[in-house]
Design a protein around this motif. Sequence first.
Motif, short mmCIF file in Angstrom:
data_model
loop_
_atom_site.label_atom_id
_atom_site.label_comp_id
_atom_site.label_asym_id
_atom_site.label_seq_id
_atom_site.Cartn_x
_atom_site.Cartn_y
_atom_site.Cartn_z
N UNK A 194 0.83 -1.21 0.00
CA UNK A 194 0.00 0.00 0.00
C UNK A 194 0.86 1.26 0.00
N UNK A 195 1.97 1.23 0.74
CA UNK A 195 2.87 2.37 0.79
C UNK A 195 3.48 2.64 -0.58
N UNK A 196 3.88 1.58 -1.27
CA UNK A 196 4.42 1.75 -2.62
C UNK A 196 3.35 2.31 -3.57
N UNK A 197 2.14 1.77 -3.49
CA UNK A 197 1.07 2.14 -4.41
C UNK A 197 0.50 3.53 -4.11
N UNK A 198 0.21 3.79 -2.85
CA UNK A 198 -0.56 4.99 -2.50
C UNK A 198 0.30 6.20 -2.15
N UNK A 199 1.53 5.96 -1.71
CA UNK A 199 2.39 7.10 -1.40
C UNK A 199 3.46 7.30 -2.46
N UNK A 200 4.30 6.29 -2.69
CA UNK A 200 5.45 6.49 -3.57
C UNK A 200 5.08 6.62 -5.03
N UNK A 201 4.10 5.84 -5.49
CA UNK A 201 3.77 5.93 -6.93
C UNK A 201 3.24 7.32 -7.32
N UNK A 202 2.34 7.93 -6.56
CA UNK A 202 1.93 9.30 -6.91
C UNK A 202 3.09 10.30 -6.82
N UNK A 203 4.02 10.09 -5.88
CA UNK A 203 5.15 11.01 -5.75
C UNK A 203 6.04 10.99 -6.99
N UNK A 204 6.14 9.85 -7.64
CA UNK A 204 6.97 9.76 -8.84
C UNK A 204 6.50 10.74 -9.91
N UNK A 205 5.22 11.05 -9.93
CA UNK A 205 4.66 11.94 -10.94
C UNK A 205 4.74 13.42 -10.55
N UNK A 206 5.51 13.73 -9.50
CA UNK A 206 5.71 15.11 -9.07
C UNK A 206 7.18 15.45 -9.22
N UNK A 207 7.61 15.87 -10.38
CA UNK A 207 9.04 15.99 -10.68
C UNK A 207 9.80 16.98 -9.81
N UNK A 208 9.15 18.00 -9.29
CA UNK A 208 9.87 19.02 -8.54
C UNK A 208 10.57 18.45 -7.31
N UNK A 209 9.98 17.43 -6.68
CA UNK A 209 10.57 16.86 -5.47
C UNK A 209 11.88 16.13 -5.75
N UNK A 210 12.04 15.60 -6.95
CA UNK A 210 13.10 14.63 -7.21
C UNK A 210 14.44 15.24 -7.56
N UNK A 211 14.56 16.56 -7.44
CA UNK A 211 15.89 17.17 -7.50
C UNK A 211 16.56 17.17 -6.13
N UNK A 212 15.83 16.78 -5.10
CA UNK A 212 16.35 16.75 -3.73
C UNK A 212 16.95 15.38 -3.41
N UNK A 213 18.08 15.39 -2.69
CA UNK A 213 18.73 14.14 -2.30
C UNK A 213 17.78 13.20 -1.58
N UNK A 214 17.00 13.74 -0.65
CA UNK A 214 16.22 12.88 0.23
C UNK A 214 15.20 12.06 -0.53
N UNK A 215 14.59 12.64 -1.58
CA UNK A 215 13.59 11.89 -2.34
C UNK A 215 14.23 10.79 -3.16
N UNK A 216 15.36 11.08 -3.78
CA UNK A 216 16.06 10.06 -4.56
C UNK A 216 16.51 8.92 -3.64
N UNK A 217 17.13 9.28 -2.52
CA UNK A 217 17.67 8.28 -1.60
C UNK A 217 16.55 7.39 -1.05
#
Length: 249
Positions: free
Chosen positions: A146-169
């Motif tokens: 559920x965590x992968x599906x409901x939290x992480x999968x939607x986050x992948x579609x928000x590109x602004x977050x993924x320039x930060x180390x913490x999101x990639x890590x």
Amino acid sequence: MTRSDATDRLLDRFLTELRGLTPVAAWAHGSLGGGDYQEGRSDLDLIVVLDGTITARTVRRVALLHARLRGEPLVAKLHCTYLTPATAAGAERRHLTWAHQRLFKRTVTPVTRRELHTFGLVLSGEPPEQLLPPVTDDELAEFVARDQRDFWRPQVDRPADWTQDVWVDLGLVTHARAAVTLREGRLITKREALGLLPGLGAPVEVVEDVRRRRYEEPGATSREWAARRGQLTRDYLGPAIDRLVTAYT
């Protein structure tokens, strides 16, 4: 594990300050419990079980306790959730928590509960198995999927977050750990997760970047690399999460 006097001093100081709240137990989980702690980079993830009800007065005393620790070098890394014997059951229940230098409420997830039962470090008092109900394999798998599906999968579609180390890590490591938990029913460390990621199809240059920043001296991250790294991570994680969730739900 890298741990020096600064970590031990903070834990000793915390446990000393905690005595006034009559703790039943204090435990460490996460990297410190699992043997992959990196001082100054890893969080100090703690659980405290207090005797009796958590009242408004208790909340004030917890806030003052953490305020008295402010001079310690690693204090920003110390996160602690406060339970009582009567409220320890139920992964959906939200508990008083100090993290990111403030008080709020959050759950003690099935992953954290399993960590405590598997490799929790007893800092004082009773062990986890005396106070914390066990987590079944089905409960653990359901939460992870559920965590992968409901939290992480939607986050992948928000590109602004993924320039930060913490999101990639966290995005990469959490996915690898989820894959192992769903396939084998066990928990792994961040170091193990990084070792497995190339075999799971993750971009090797990004995995190496995460490993270097966690275990070696990190260099500066250019704006160009941050953008490319984020895109590579998102290109990998989106389909990988979809495949994992489809296979195990």
